[in-house]
Motif scaffolding. Structure first.
Motif, PDB file in Angstrom:
ATOM      1  N   LEU A 302       0.716  -1.290   0.023  1.00 40.00           N
ATOM      2  CA  LEU A 302      -0.210   0.170   0.054  1.00 40.00           C
ATOM      3  C   LEU A 302       0.862   1.320   0.031  1.00 40.00           C
ATOM      4  CD1 LEU A 302      -2.916  -0.873   2.415  1.00 40.00           C
ATOM      5  CD2 LEU A 302      -2.857  -1.388  -0.193  1.00 40.00           C
ATOM      6  N   LEU A 303       2.157   1.115   0.093  1.00 35.53           N
ATOM      7  CA  LEU A 303       3.106   2.135   0.300  1.00 35.53           C
ATOM      8  C   LEU A 303       3.601   2.468  -1.193  1.00 35.53           C
ATOM      9  CD1 LEU A 303       5.220   1.623   3.373  1.00 35.53           C
ATOM     10  CD2 LEU A 303       3.275   3.185   3.048  1.00 35.53           C
ATOM     11  N   ALA A 304       3.602   3.896  -1.546  1.00 31.28           N
ATOM     12  CA  ALA A 304       3.752   4.380  -3.010  1.00 31.28           C
ATOM     13  C   ALA A 304       5.375   3.726  -3.415  1.00 31.28           C
ATOM     14  CB  ALA A 304       3.821   5.647  -3.071  1.00 31.28           C
ATOM     15  N   PRO A 305       5.396   3.349  -4.280  1.00 29.12           N
ATOM     16  CA  PRO A 305       6.778   2.645  -4.674  1.00 29.12           C
ATOM     17  C   PRO A 305       8.101   3.678  -4.634  1.00 29.12           C
ATOM     18  CG  PRO A 305       5.435   2.047  -6.442  1.00 29.12           C
ATOM     19  CD  PRO A 305       4.506   3.222  -5.445  1.00 29.12           C
ATOM     20  N   ASP A 306       7.584   4.894  -4.763  1.00 29.68           N
ATOM     21  CA  ASP A 306       8.896   5.760  -4.927  1.00 29.68           C
ATOM     22  C   ASP A 306       9.174   6.400  -3.531  1.00 29.68           C
ATOM     23  OD1 ASP A 306       6.207   6.985  -4.787  1.00 29.68           O
ATOM     24  OD2 ASP A 306       6.901   9.001  -5.650  1.00 29.68           O
ATOM     25  N   LYS A 307       8.341   5.961  -2.603  1.00 33.68           N
ATOM     26  CA  LYS A 307       8.407   6.189  -1.039  1.00 33.68           C
ATOM     27  C   LYS A 307       8.724   4.979  -0.057  1.00 33.68           C
ATOM     28  CE  LYS A 307       5.450  10.344  -1.466  1.00 33.68           C
ATOM     29  NZ  LYS A 307       4.456  11.220  -1.105  1.00 33.68           N
ATOM     30  N   VAL A 308       8.311   4.017  -0.537  1.00 31.14           N
ATOM     31  CA  VAL A 308       8.462   2.799   0.451  1.00 31.14           C
ATOM     32  C   VAL A 308      10.169   2.450   0.500  1.00 31.14           C
ATOM     33  CG1 VAL A 308       8.374   1.218  -1.345  1.00 31.14           C
ATOM     34  CG2 VAL A 308       7.893   0.485   0.988  1.00 31.14           C
ATOM     35  N   VAL A 309      10.631   2.193   1.722  1.00 32.35           N
ATOM     36  CA  VAL A 309      11.670   1.702   1.913  1.00 32.35           C
ATOM     37  C   VAL A 309      11.634  -0.018   2.231  1.00 32.35           C
ATOM     38  CG1 VAL A 309      13.757   1.817   3.456  1.00 32.35           C
ATOM     39  CG2 VAL A 309      12.335   3.826   3.166  1.00 32.35           C
ATOM     40  N   PRO A 310      12.388  -0.659   1.343  1.00 29.63           N
ATOM     41  CA  PRO A 310      12.413  -2.033   1.483  1.00 29.63           C
ATOM     42  C   PRO A 310      13.067  -2.529   2.707  1.00 29.63           C
ATOM     43  CG  PRO A 310      13.248  -1.375  -0.706  1.00 29.63           C
ATOM     44  CD  PRO A 310      13.224  -0.038   0.188  1.00 29.63           C
ATOM     45  N   ILE A 311      12.473  -3.444   3.294  1.00 27.96           N
ATOM     46  CA  ILE A 311      13.151  -3.850   4.613  1.00 27.96           C
ATOM     47  C   ILE A 311      13.729  -5.502   4.243  1.00 27.96           C
ATOM     48  CG2 ILE A 311      11.458  -2.831   6.129  1.00 27.96           C
ATOM     49  CD1 ILE A 311      10.049  -5.782   6.589  1.00 27.96           C
ATOM     50  N   ASP A 312      14.947  -5.734   4.973  1.00 33.88           N
ATOM     51  CA  ASP A 312      15.554  -7.082   5.215  1.00 33.88           C
ATOM     52  C   ASP A 312      15.521  -7.590   6.420  1.00 33.88           C
ATOM     53  OD1 ASP A 312      16.266  -6.688   2.200  1.00 33.88           O
ATOM     54  OD2 ASP A 312      17.606  -5.507   2.945  1.00 33.88           O
ATOM     55  N   LEU A 313      14.975  -8.643   6.575  1.00 35.54           N
ATOM     56  CA  LEU A 313      15.152  -9.470   7.921  1.00 35.54           C
ATOM     57  C   LEU A 313      15.209 -10.992   7.775  1.00 35.54           C
ATOM     58  CD1 LEU A 313      12.306 -10.881   8.887  1.00 35.54           C
ATOM     59  CD2 LEU A 313      11.588  -8.461   8.990  1.00 35.54           C
ATOM     60  N   GLU A 314      15.674 -11.768   8.829  1.00 35.79           N
ATOM     61  CA  GLU A 314      15.946 -12.970   8.642  1.00 35.79           C
ATOM     62  C   GLU A 314      15.522 -13.654  10.124  1.00 35.79           C
ATOM     63  OE1 GLU A 314      19.203 -16.182   6.929  1.00 35.79           O
ATOM     64  OE2 GLU A 314      19.680 -13.966   7.332  1.00 35.79           O
ATOM     65  N   LEU A 315      14.655 -14.671  10.129  1.00 37.01           N
ATOM     66  CA  LEU A 315      14.378 -15.519  11.538  1.00 37.01           C
ATOM     67  C   LEU A 315      14.775 -16.901  10.717  1.00 37.01           C
ATOM     68  CD1 LEU A 315      13.551 -15.630  14.099  1.00 37.01           C
ATOM     69  CD2 LEU A 315      11.099 -15.610  13.292  1.00 37.01           C
ATOM     70  N   PRO A 316      16.104 -17.273  11.170  1.00 38.07           N
ATOM     71  CA  PRO A 316      16.342 -18.562  10.638  1.00 38.07           C
ATOM     72  C   PRO A 316      15.454 -19.977  11.463  1.00 38.07           C
ATOM     73  CG  PRO A 316      18.411 -17.569  11.425  1.00 38.07           C
ATOM     74  CD  PRO A 316      17.412 -16.829  11.897  1.00 38.07           C
ATOM     75  N   THR A 317      15.708 -21.018  10.900  1.00 38.37           N
ATOM     76  CA  THR A 317      15.095 -22.308  11.314  1.00 38.37           C
ATOM     77  C   THR A 317      15.314 -22.466  12.712  1.00 38.37           C
ATOM     78  OG1 THR A 317      14.908 -23.104   9.167  1.00 38.37           O
ATOM     79  CG2 THR A 317      14.426 -24.599  11.235  1.00 38.37           C
ATOM     80  N   ASP A 318      16.796 -22.298  13.237  1.00 41.90           N
ATOM     81  CA  ASP A 318      17.114 -22.619  14.642  1.00 41.90           C
ATOM     82  C   ASP A 318      16.564 -21.448  15.662  1.00 41.90           C
ATOM     83  OD1 ASP A 318      18.616 -20.949  13.456  1.00 41.90           O
ATOM     84  OD2 ASP A 318      20.480 -21.785  14.485  1.00 41.90           O
TER      85      ASP A 318
END
Length: 778
Positions: A302-318
């Protein structure tokens, strides 16, 4: 839950790419666990390829005909314009079937779209019937039936006679008429007679003008013709109704097929919509699996493509949980919603706004996001959170993930922290995955010390005193309450007073976290720069590899052109030799020998060029590792399944031992295999005799697959195929020979260049199968 993460608003973003209400209905019906994801994503992938190459498919099949179908099922008769709607639908269905029936290319190897559209019905007879009956304006044609044509012909003749009588009457009684014309009253031709002259005209009065000065009279001589016209109109109406009822009845008989087709069209429209969404938004198709959550470049829809800040996150299996901290308005809530949407959308068969390197777990999702207070239920913010979390704990298990926003908020921070830690411990003990956001320091410290919890924070720019909305992994976040308060104008003296109420341990912890955030932010910035450089490198590498492949194909085609020129020279030399042999003036054998040597040299040129083609095809088809062969390696013949061991190298050739039989082969005839195979005995294929030709049958498809055949066998089948191609409605044919060493392709091209039935031939484009297919025009 859907309301809390704005699911319906997100769904509307996909629905706008649908071509009809069919697709929207299908999209709304999709839920986790109700979709066969491999098939769904396979269809979307094929549709993406199709749209890239050919654009959006014909939309006529998605014409809304269900209300009209309901009318037919209720025994009502469709009119001409309604039949045209069905015509549009039927022809659209036929076009869709044809569109995907002959799709080619690597992503169409499963032919999922062809399989799906093959279920659609065949409405050719109904199309012919409607076109025979109805014209483009929806009127029933004169030729719709013999009787209708007869009625309309008689009607036209009667009108002609009637007008002739009217003209004669007007000519004879001009002085009696108000106007020298006729008019139609009650579907009968009448004449406007002056009221004071009424007595001079015998006939029936059908009315007067508003002024009373004109009387509309049907003269006696017109009555029989008017009567006949009325009878003919009634007969025409009955015949038209009969024709339309008959057509409506035919459609009614196909109602079951139409309904089943609509179900197929619902899915197909939804596939088109999701493919268009994926192309326009650069979304990925990811099938959820396991318990590993990794989001790369995830964006909220829902955020405008030119304004949205992509997020990176990781929750491993362990790891079991993640605690995200950071300032208010830093993006924690949006991040939680993004995570929930990615999982739910992917499990429901939707492309998601993440990088293709992301991994989405196959987990049930429970959320507590937003302000859950309810006046009617007498729930405060805190008690509303408690109710949501209680419900989640009751329903969640090891195959679930629980997302909680601002855990422990809405009450006393000290008690709220204790309750929050109790909830986290319960989740860990039950091995339920969770991601929570919080401001509370005790929760931050607990997460930092627990080996099953990952810490993360929302990045904050200390210079601009503003959040960047990025997530920093493995580092807790400071609240930055004092910085934000100062930015928004709280007086410095008030802030000084406030700092006095903080204990030294809290201040020290916050400062450590802030310094850590700064260092991690700098590292993240450098990481992003390196990733951008790597992406650019990979992009250039892919482009160069594609150009290299195209150059190889171009080389093969140039070699073929050269071979054709050499063949012309050979044919010219043969003609000269024949002339020399037949000439009475030629007695010397030296001239004949000279011509023969010229021919032999030209044929050697052809063989050398064919060897070059085979080498280029070999390099294109196999990786460098498969082509790097040494003594001692196990290899197989590229045109067969036999496997042997390289025992010696003789010049440019290898000596290969095939179960005691040693043969010398060129490097481009073999490819390396990893392990020694079990000894096998090849059983000849039963029922195969290249000398036996099958009886010729009509050509149903314009392609032939000759993979696995020898050159001689392939040429025999291709010869018959081209014969049928010439006699068929096709002008272009596809010969599927595979890549391999190129020997089969070379043999086929040798045959084609001497076949006068063939206008031209070339390798297939990437969407046609590339160098594994030869396209011929006859």
């Amino acid at each position: 839950m859907r309301r809390k993460i704005d699911y319906e608003l997100v769904l509307a973003g996909y629905e706008k790419y649908c071509l009809s209400s069919y697709g929207k209905e299908y999209l709304r019906s999709l839920n986790p666990g109700t979709v066969e994801l491999e098939s769904e994503y396979g269809c979307i992938s094929e549709m993406i390829t199709y749209i890239r190459e050919s654009g959006i498919p014909d939309s006529d099949a998605f014409t809304e005909v269900r209300p009209l179908l309901g009318k037919v099922e209720n025994g009502l008769v469709l009119d001409g314009t309604e039949l045209l709607e069905f015509l549009k639908f039927f022809e659209g269905v036929g076009n869709l079937k044809k569109t995907f029936k002959f799709q080619r290319g690597p992503l169409f190897s499963q032919n999922l779209l062809a399989t799906l559209t093959s279920r659609l019905g065949n409405y050719e007879e109904l199309v012919k019937a409607i076109r025979h009956v109805v014209d483009e304006q929806g009127n029933v044609k004169d030729d719709a039936s013999v009787l209708l044509k007869k009625i309309r012909t008689e009607y036209a003749e009667t009108v002609k006679q009637l007008r002739h009588k009217v003209e004669r009457f007007v000519s004879n009684y001009q002085n009696l008429m108000q106007e020298l014309t006729y008019t139609i009253k009650n579907e009968r031709y009448v004449l406007p007679i002056k009221a004071n002259e009424r007595g001079k005209v015998k006939g029936i009065v059908h009315g007067t003008s508003a002024s009373g000065l004109t009387v509309y009279v049907e003269p006696e001589e017109l009555i029989p013709l008017n009567d006949r016209l009325k009878v003919l109109l009634e007969e025409e109406s009955r015949e038209v109704t009969r024709i339309l009822r008959e057509l409506s009845s035919h459609i009614f008989q196909s109602a079951g097929h139409i309904k089943r087709d609509i179900e197929v069209l619902k899915r197909l429209d939804a596939i088109i919509a999701r493919a268009r969404y994926a192309l326009e938004h650069n979304a990925a198709l990811i099938i959820p699996s396991g318990r590993y959550l990794k989001l790369v470049k995830a964006r909220h829809p829902l955020l405008a493509p030119d304004k949205v800040v992509p997020i990176d996150l990781e929750l491993p299996t362990d790891k079991l949980g993640m605690v995200i901290t950071g300032p208010n308005t830093g993006g924690k809530t949006v991040s939680l919603k993004t995570i929930a949407l990615c999982i739910l959308l992917a499990k429901s068969g939707f492309p998601v706004l993440v990088s293709e390197s992301s991994r989405i777990p196959d987990l049930k999702v429970f959320v507590d996001i937003g302000d859950p207070q309810d006046i009617l239920e007498n729930l405060s913010t805190f008690s509303g959170h408690v109710v949501n979390i209680k419900n989640a704990l009751e329903m969640a298990d090891e195959d679930s993930i629980v997302l909680i926003d601002e855990l422990g908020s809405g009450t006393d921070p000290y008690e709220g922290s204790a309750i929050a830690l109790g909830i986290i411990e319960e989740l860990i003990e039950r091995r339920i995955k969770f991601i929570v956001t919080t401001h509370l320091t005790p929760i931050k410290l607990y997460a930092m010390s627990h080996d099953k919890i990952v810490t993360a924070s929302m990045e904050f720019d200390p210079e601009s005193l503003a959040p960047t909305y990025r997530i920093l992994m493995n580092v807790p976040g400071a609240s930055h309450a004092f910085e934000i308060a100062a930015k928004y104008g709280l007086p410095e003296n008030v802030l000084q007073r406030a700092r006095k109420h903080l204990n030294e341990d809290h201040i020290r912890i916050e400062e450590l976290i802030k310094n850590l955030n700064v260092h991690v932010s700098e590292l993240e910035a450098k990481k992003r720069e390196l990733e951008a450089t790597l992406r650019e490198y990979n992009k250039q590498k892919r482009e160069l590899e594609e150009k290299y492949k195209l150059l190889k194909v171009k080389r093969v085609e140039e070699f073929d052109k050269e071979i054709r020129n050499v063949y012309k020279e050979i044919q010219e030399a043969k003609r000269n030799l024949q002339i020399a042999l037949q000439s009475t003036r030629t007695s010397s054998e030296s001239l004949i020998k000279k011509r023969l040597k010229e021919i032999e040299r030209e044929e050697e040129k052809v063989q050398a060029l064919q060897d070059k083609i085979e080498k280029v095809m070999y390099e294109t088809a196999f990786q460098k590792e498969e082509r790097s062969i040494e003594v001692g390696d196990f290899v197989r013949l590229v045109d067969g399944t036999a496997v042997g061991k390289v025992v010696e190298k003789k010049g440019e050739k290898f000596v290969v031992d095939f179960n005691g039989i040693r043969i010398e082969v060129k490097p481009e005839k073999i490819v390396k295999v990893q392990t020694k195979p079990e000894s096998t005995v090849e059983v000849p294929e039963q029922g195969r005799d290249s000398r036996t030709s099958m009886p010729r049958i009509p050509l149903k498809t314009n392609e032939i697959d000759v993979r696995g055949l020898t050159v001689e066998e392939a040429v025999e089948k291709i010869d018959e195929f081209i014969d049928q191609l010439v006699l068929s409605d096709f002008s272009v044919g596809y010969i599927i020979h595979g890549k391999g060493t190129g020997r089969l392709a070379t043999g086929i091209w040798n045959y084609l260049r001497n076949d006068k039935r063939v206008k031209s031939y070339r390798f297939g484009r990437p969407d046609e199968g590339g160098v594994g297919v030869t396209v011929v025009e006859v």
